[in-house]
Motif scaffolding. Sequence first.
Motif, PDB file in Angstrom:
ATOM      1  N   VAL A  15       0.835  -0.992   0.569  1.00  0.00           N
ATOM      2  CA  VAL A  15       0.127  -0.114  -0.083  1.00  0.00           C
ATOM      3  C   VAL A  15       1.008   1.368   0.321  1.00  0.00           C
ATOM      4  O   VAL A  15       0.723   2.161  -0.911  1.00  0.00           O
ATOM      5  CB  VAL A  15      -1.069  -0.057   1.158  1.00  0.00           C
ATOM      6  N   VAL A  16       1.604   1.572   0.448  1.00  0.00           N
ATOM      7  CA  VAL A  16       2.878   1.591   0.708  1.00  0.00           C
ATOM      8  C   VAL A  16       3.568   2.622  -0.755  1.00  0.00           C
ATOM      9  O   VAL A  16       3.663   3.833  -0.976  1.00  0.00           O
ATOM     10  CB  VAL A  16       3.885   2.412   2.661  1.00  0.00           C
ATOM     11  N   SER A  17       4.257   1.658  -1.396  1.00  0.00           N
ATOM     12  CA  SER A  17       4.575   1.562  -2.041  1.00  0.00           C
ATOM     13  C   SER A  17       3.836   2.484  -3.488  1.00  0.00           C
ATOM     14  O   SER A  17       4.330   3.423  -4.141  1.00  0.00           O
ATOM     15  CB  SER A  17       4.908   0.189  -3.179  1.00  0.00           C
ATOM     16  N   ALA A  18       2.800   1.566  -3.214  1.00  0.00           N
ATOM     17  CA  ALA A  18       1.500   2.123  -4.811  1.00  0.00           C
ATOM     18  C   ALA A  18       0.922   3.676  -4.016  1.00  0.00           C
ATOM     19  O   ALA A  18       1.777   4.573  -5.178  1.00  0.00           O
ATOM     20  CB  ALA A  18       0.253   1.137  -4.533  1.00  0.00           C
ATOM     21  N   LEU A  19       1.140   4.141  -2.794  1.00  0.00           N
ATOM     22  CA  LEU A  19       1.010   5.394  -2.232  1.00  0.00           C
ATOM     23  C   LEU A  19       2.385   6.576  -3.289  1.00  0.00           C
ATOM     24  O   LEU A  19       1.383   7.428  -3.635  1.00  0.00           O
ATOM     25  CB  LEU A  19       0.773   5.890  -1.322  1.00  0.00           C
ATOM     26  N   LEU A  20       3.255   5.806  -3.107  1.00  0.00           N
ATOM     27  CA  LEU A  20       4.465   6.946  -3.561  1.00  0.00           C
ATOM     28  C   LEU A  20       4.496   6.706  -4.782  1.00  0.00           C
ATOM     29  O   LEU A  20       4.962   7.398  -5.198  1.00  0.00           O
ATOM     30  CB  LEU A  20       5.792   5.767  -2.654  1.00  0.00           C
ATOM     31  N   ILE A  21       4.165   5.690  -5.584  1.00  0.00           N
ATOM     32  CA  ILE A  21       4.214   5.789  -6.673  1.00  0.00           C
ATOM     33  C   ILE A  21       3.032   6.455  -7.583  1.00  0.00           C
ATOM     34  O   ILE A  21       3.173   7.486  -8.505  1.00  0.00           O
ATOM     35  CB  ILE A  21       4.017   4.266  -7.120  1.00  0.00           C
ATOM     36  N   ILE A  22       2.435   7.299  -6.690  1.00  0.00           N
ATOM     37  CA  ILE A  22       1.033   7.547  -7.087  1.00  0.00           C
ATOM     38  C   ILE A  22       1.312   8.893  -7.001  1.00  0.00           C
ATOM     39  O   ILE A  22       1.096   9.918  -8.008  1.00  0.00           O
ATOM     40  CB  ILE A  22      -0.597   7.346  -6.842  1.00  0.00           C
ATOM     41  N   VAL A  23       1.837   9.635  -5.728  1.00  0.00           N
ATOM     42  CA  VAL A  23       2.389  10.781  -5.462  1.00  0.00           C
ATOM     43  C   VAL A  23       3.497  11.375  -6.617  1.00  0.00           C
ATOM     44  O   VAL A  23       3.212  12.518  -6.725  1.00  0.00           O
ATOM     45  CB  VAL A  23       2.910  10.896  -4.534  1.00  0.00           C
ATOM     46  N   ALA A  24       4.374  10.667  -6.950  1.00  0.00           N
ATOM     47  CA  ALA A  24       5.232  10.616  -7.751  1.00  0.00           C
ATOM     48  C   ALA A  24       5.082  10.891  -9.854  1.00  0.00           C
ATOM     49  O   ALA A  24       5.549  11.462  -9.798  1.00  0.00           O
ATOM     50  CB  ALA A  24       6.662   9.586  -7.647  1.00  0.00           C
ATOM     51  N   SER A  25       4.127   9.869  -9.987  1.00  0.00           N
ATOM     52  CA  SER A  25       3.890  10.061 -11.195  1.00  0.00           C
ATOM     53  C   SER A  25       2.589  11.424 -11.317  1.00  0.00           C
ATOM     54  O   SER A  25       2.963  12.246 -12.389  1.00  0.00           O
ATOM     55  CB  SER A  25       2.934   8.790 -10.857  1.00  0.00           C
ATOM     56  N   ILE A  26       1.854  12.060 -10.035  1.00  0.00           N
ATOM     57  CA  ILE A  26       1.285  12.643  -9.766  1.00  0.00           C
ATOM     58  C   ILE A  26       2.668  14.546 -10.141  1.00  0.00           C
ATOM     59  O   ILE A  26       1.380  14.857 -10.946  1.00  0.00           O
ATOM     60  CB  ILE A  26       0.582  13.063  -9.120  1.00  0.00           C
ATOM     61  N   ARG A  27       3.242  14.243  -8.876  1.00  0.00           N
ATOM     62  CA  ARG A  27       3.888  15.366  -9.249  1.00  0.00           C
ATOM     63  C   ARG A  27       4.882  15.246 -10.797  1.00  0.00           C
ATOM     64  O   ARG A  27       4.925  16.692 -10.871  1.00  0.00           O
ATOM     65  CB  ARG A  27       5.061  14.854  -7.984  1.00  0.00           C
ATOM     66  N   TYR A  28       5.279  13.858 -10.883  1.00  0.00           N
ATOM     67  CA  TYR A  28       6.120  14.654 -12.198  1.00  0.00           C
ATOM     68  C   TYR A  28       4.847  15.052 -13.302  1.00  0.00           C
ATOM     69  O   TYR A  28       5.673  15.595 -14.432  1.00  0.00           O
ATOM     70  CB  TYR A  28       6.725  13.011 -12.506  1.00  0.00           C
ATOM     71  N   SER A  29       4.075  14.321 -13.463  1.00  0.00           N
ATOM     72  CA  SER A  29       3.025  14.449 -14.246  1.00  0.00           C
ATOM     73  C   SER A  29       2.420  16.315 -14.874  1.00  0.00           C
ATOM     74  O   SER A  29       2.606  16.873 -15.379  1.00  0.00           O
ATOM     75  CB  SER A  29       2.036  14.098 -14.601  1.00  0.00           C
ATOM     76  N   GLY A  30       2.604  16.913 -13.185  1.00  0.00           N
ATOM     77  CA  GLY A  30       2.187  18.100 -13.499  1.00  0.00           C
ATOM     78  C   GLY A  30       3.990  19.598 -13.158  1.00  0.00           C
ATOM     79  O   GLY A  30       3.637  20.613 -14.421  1.00  0.00           O
ATOM     80  N   GLU A  31       4.977  19.024 -13.214  1.00  0.00           N
ATOM     81  CA  GLU A  31       6.204  19.357 -13.245  1.00  0.00           C
ATOM     82  C   GLU A  31       6.643  18.855 -15.190  1.00  0.00           C
ATOM     83  O   GLU A  31       7.362  20.515 -15.512  1.00  0.00           O
ATOM     84  CB  GLU A  31       7.426  18.536 -13.039  1.00  0.00           C
TER      85      GLU A  31
END
Length: 188
Positions: free
Chosen positions: A166-182
């Motif tokens: 669960v923690v790994s999946a959340l980190l992947i989601i946060v990183a992809s949202i942050r990366y796509s915004g940049e």
Amino acid sequence: MSSESVSRPPKSCEVIIVERLPSGVFADPFELQHLVQRGVLREGAVFGDTNLELPSSRSNRSLVEVHLEMGSNLISEQKDEQEIHMELPLHARYQPLGHRFSRVEFAAPDLFLRCNTKGKQHDMSCLFSLDKQSAESNDRHPLWEVRCGSREHMEIVSAFTFFSAVVSALLIIVASIRYSGETALKQP
């Protein structure tokens, strides 16, 4: 094959080892190919089940074939015995819960000797099957004791695995949202 070509010493020989693996272990084809690339083995292949995630109770047996380059000195030496030492990249499968150890016994491998001779017209190849009785140094087969999981630890391991996933999946989601915004801000 002419008698002239048989009397000539072999140009090169290789030993072919075929190992039938029990269901409790498997060989990693990528590690085997790495040994081929490094020149430790001439050729190597795995046939059958290589899925690490399958437990031993649900997996099928696999077969490993390796080719070792042997110089012509293997044949020209007048010794009665030759020894071959080889290590394979083997991995244990998940064993049934509840036992301390699971025993995995290996049978004797099939051994073949292939030699090439250079005749007047073309290269010739001969394949010999080596007798298992002469290839075995003793009656004991290698035995690997693989540690089994404990039923007492199953709940703790399952909870920790679930939490980590669960923690790994959340980190992947946060990183992809942050990366796509940049990335969207940088595009003209």
